[in-house]
Design an enzyme around this catalytic site. Structure first.
Site, PDB file in Angstrom:
ATOM      1  N   LYS A 151      23.293  61.963 -26.833  1.00 45.23           N
ATOM      2  CA  LYS A 151      23.762  63.244 -26.301  1.00 45.23           C
ATOM      3  C   LYS A 151      24.472  63.030 -24.964  1.00 45.23           C
ATOM      4  CE  LYS A 151      21.751  67.838 -25.323  1.00 45.23           C
ATOM      5  NZ  LYS A 151      20.468  68.582 -25.333  1.00 45.23           N
ATOM      6  N   LEU A 200      24.214  73.181 -21.001  1.00 48.33           N
ATOM      7  CA  LEU A 200      23.057  73.008 -21.907  1.00 48.33           C
ATOM      8  C   LEU A 200      22.315  74.320 -22.071  1.00 48.33           C
ATOM      9  CD1 LEU A 200      21.619  69.690 -20.352  1.00 48.33           C
ATOM     10  CD2 LEU A 200      23.366  69.916 -22.116  1.00 48.33           C
ATOM     11  N   SER A 226      21.095  72.612 -27.908  1.00 44.27           N
ATOM     12  CA  SER A 226      22.207  72.037 -27.188  1.00 44.27           C
ATOM     13  C   SER A 226      22.571  70.620 -27.638  1.00 44.27           C
ATOM     14  CB  SER A 226      21.882  72.025 -25.687  1.00 44.27           C
ATOM     15  OG  SER A 226      20.752  71.230 -25.405  1.00 44.27           O
ATOM     16  N   VAL A 247      14.780  71.679 -24.483  1.00 44.57           N
ATOM     17  CA  VAL A 247      14.068  72.521 -23.517  1.00 44.57           C
ATOM     18  C   VAL A 247      13.781  73.915 -24.080  1.00 44.57           C
ATOM     19  CG1 VAL A 247      16.044  73.549 -22.315  1.00 44.57           C
ATOM     20  CG2 VAL A 247      13.934  73.084 -21.038  1.00 44.57           C
ATOM     21  N   GLY A 248      14.222  74.176 -25.299  1.00 47.64           N
ATOM     22  CA  GLY A 248      13.950  75.475 -25.904  1.00 47.64           C
ATOM     23  C   GLY A 248      14.218  75.476 -27.401  1.00 47.64           C
ATOM     24  N   GLY A 249      14.406  74.258 -27.939  1.00 54.00           N
ATOM     25  CA  GLY A 249      14.775  74.112 -29.343  1.00 54.00           C
ATOM     26  C   GLY A 249      16.024  73.269 -29.501  1.00 54.00           C
ATOM     27  N   SER A 250      16.442  72.601 -28.431  1.00 58.96           N
ATOM     28  CA  SER A 250      17.763  71.956 -28.391  1.00 58.96           C
ATOM     29  C   SER A 250      17.907  70.735 -29.284  1.00 58.96           C
ATOM     30  CB  SER A 250      18.102  71.565 -26.949  1.00 58.96           C
ATOM     31  OG  SER A 250      18.211  72.707 -26.138  1.00 58.96           O
TER      32      SER A 250
END
Length: 587
Positions: A151, A200, A226, A247-250
């Site tokens: 990434k 992001l 992201s 950090v939230g589903g990335s």
């Protein structure tokens, strides 16, 4: 003094002259402001153009290298190489049946082709060709000769990690991230960086520097984010192993949207040194780097390779816990909690069907399934997650976005961040009887008011984690089966409907390991049922979610597997169980 008066008056202009001078000064000031803005805009566009030129140059150089290799090695069976799983590939490389050159150039050729179609790469890591010459002759390393995509925000020496923000362009990394170092030590060859959303910040994958990444299964859909470039490249066959961050589903969302497997480990299990965030210091909702791959065995092999002595010595903050193969390979029956809905966001028909079908397969295989409902999701999402992430009232984020254009996929999402606190509070009050969720979000976007408030917020997060673990133990479950966001969205919708992130971001707050396994595809019946979708609140966000996932026939459907902190191997073992049962049911 009286004698000075006429003299001073003579120095003063008359009213008309004063007005002319004032007007002229204002005019000059306005011109200066306009010139400064034009100059700033030009500098921004120059930075963006330089980044694009670097990408184009790297892609062109890689293409020429591939052509030269093919001309001198016409018998390389690229098609066969691309069909091999990671475990099969590593065996072939270790035996000498394949060479690292054959593998790298095969994947490089495929990556260049996929990128032309999907716009998933931000640049080729040209040093990979030199790395081929320095691989150890004794073939040391669990990932010897394996090309790995990374990434964009994972630092690689002499390359930008912009996070999709202009402010971070032209700042190449001074050294490799720890994870890149470990990959190289294990014989892997990082060969390409992949696209991300601006800052992001979104679960879309578009930014003003590199543009929009497309979904490999439907070019009219987003790849998710992201780690969206990773999901697209893997889903398109241009990579078989990649590193992202979550950090939230990335990691999990692009894996779901693109039909690949993805794993978010417990935060702290892998090193985050050199994995660049947009801004540092946010501690309420934790980020974690992790792998994406074509199958679960590949995720497990990647974790096994990364959790080595070199990682533990390079980053002593990581607990020296090697990968536990015994737990991963266990066949002991599991007691599994299952979530049908979190009560905050109603799953799409395909999401709900995925859970039902996997639950039935697990029961048939001898596992015990018990219903489970996440605790206080509305309160947690607003007061602990959103207020925690934006504890500073979005100040740090907006500072990083200054000086650059806002991507079209983010405009709807970012616009309320710019409101003054008094306006957010007013809107929260006015919207309360009309839209409880929107009201709560505007209140949360105000952040926390003081340092004691921040400490209280962090304490509330700790309390919620302990409350959830206690509930988990009362349910007496080993792991959890949850709906996974999907199918892939139409463009420009991710920024408009953040409510459904409750299904993924909860496990960042809890710091539970979580992974995604594709299990099905959207059917005609799913699309018919979607027409009757109303959601949990029947509000604007429920309507927008319905629009976002429409037209998804044939797209991948996934489920999410979760375990308690530090039980990463158990989570992967559960993912492998789901993967195998689905595979057998298709046969």
């Amino acid at each position: 003094m009286e004698g000075l008066k006429p003299f001073l008056q003579g120095l003063m202009p008359d009213n008309r002259t004063a007005a002319l001078l004032t007007g002229a000064a204002c005019g000059v000031g306005a011109v200066v402001v306009v010139v400064q803005r034009i100059s700033s805009h030009q500098k921004t566009m120059d930075k963006i153009q330089r980044a694009r030129n670097r990408r184009t140059e790297s892609l062109d150089q890689a293409e020429q290298a591939v052509l030269r290799y093919k001309a001198s090695h016409p018998t390389t069976d690229t098609a066969h190489i691309l069909t091999l799983s990671l475990s099969e590939l590593t065996k072939q490389l270790q035996k000498g049946a394949l060479t690292p050159d054959e593998v790298l150039y095969s994947y490089m050729e495929k990556t260049l082709h996929v990128n032309k179609k999907l716009n998933c790469c931000t640049g080729i890591l040209l040093e990979c060709f030199d790395q081929l010459k320095t691989l150890p002759s004794n073939k040391e390393g669990l990932l010897y000769g394996v090309p790995v995509s990374i990434k964009e925000n994972i630092e690689y020496k002499n390359y930008d990690s912009s996070c999709g923000l202009v402010v971070y362009l032209d700042q190449p990394a001074e050294k490799d991230s720890v994870l890149v170092e470990v990959l190289k030590r294990q014989g892997a060859i990082p060969f390409v960086k992949t696209n991300i959303p601006q800052g992001l910040l979104s679960y879309d994958c578009s930014n003003p520097i590199y543009g929009q990444t497309l979904n490999p299964h439907n070019l009219q859909k987003t790849s998710g984010g992201s780690s969206g470039g990773e999901g697209a490249l893997l889903g398109g066959g241009g990579s078989l192993l990649g590193l992202g961050s979550d950090v939230g589903g990335s990691i999990r969302i692009p894996s779901s949207f693109c039909g690949v497997c993805g794993f978010k480990p417990t935060t702290g299990r892998l090193s985050s040194q050199g994995v660049k965030p947009v801004y540092r210091g946010q501690k309420a909702v934790l980020s974690s780097p992790g792998p994406l791959a074509k199958d679960v065995d590949s995720l497990a092999l990647c974790m096994q390779a990364l959790l080595c002595d070199h990682l533990f010595s390079r980053d002593p903050t990581i607990p020296p816990i090697p990968f536990n193969l015994q737990i991963y390979q266990s066949s002991k029956p599991l007691r599994i909690g299952y979530v049908e809905s979190d009560g905050y966001s109603q799953p799409s028909p395909s999401m709900a069907r995925g859970i039902r079908e996997v639950k039935a397969l697990l029961e048939q295989a001898g596992h015990t399934l018990v219903p489970y409902s996440p605790l206080k999701v509305s309160y947690v999402l607003h007061e602990l997650i959103i207020r925690g992430i934006f504890a500073d009232g979005e100040t740090s984020l907006l500072q990083k976005m200054e000086g650059g254009p806002v991507d079209s996929s983010l405009k709807t999402q970012v616009f309320p961040y710019t409101f003054p606190t008094w306006l957010k509070k007013t809107l929260s009050l006015l919207l309360k009887p009309l839209s409880p969720r929107a009201s709560a979000v505007f209140s949360s976007l105000c952040g926390v008011g003081s340092v004691p408030d921040l400490w209280a917020q962090h304490a509330a997060v700790e309390d919620y984690i302990q409350e959830t673990i206690a509930y988990w133990k009362r349910c007496n479950i080993d792991v959890l089966l949850c709906p996974m966001l999907g199918p892939a969205y139409n463009f420009l919708y991710c920024g408009k409907v953040t409510s459904v992130l409750s299904y993924t971001i909860l496990y960042n707050l809890l710091n539970f390991p979580a992974g995604v396994v594709p299990v099905s595809t959207v059917t005609v019946k799913d699309e018919e049922e979607l027409k009757h979708y109303t959601g949990c609140y029947q509000d604007h966000w429920d309507k927008v979610f319905k629009q976002a996932v429409s037209g998804g026939e044939g797209l991948p459907v996934a489920v999410q597997c979760v375990a308690l902190p530090w039980q990463d191997e158990l989570c992967l073992r559960f993912m492998k169980e789901v993967e195998q049962l689905v595979k057998h049911s298709r046969k």
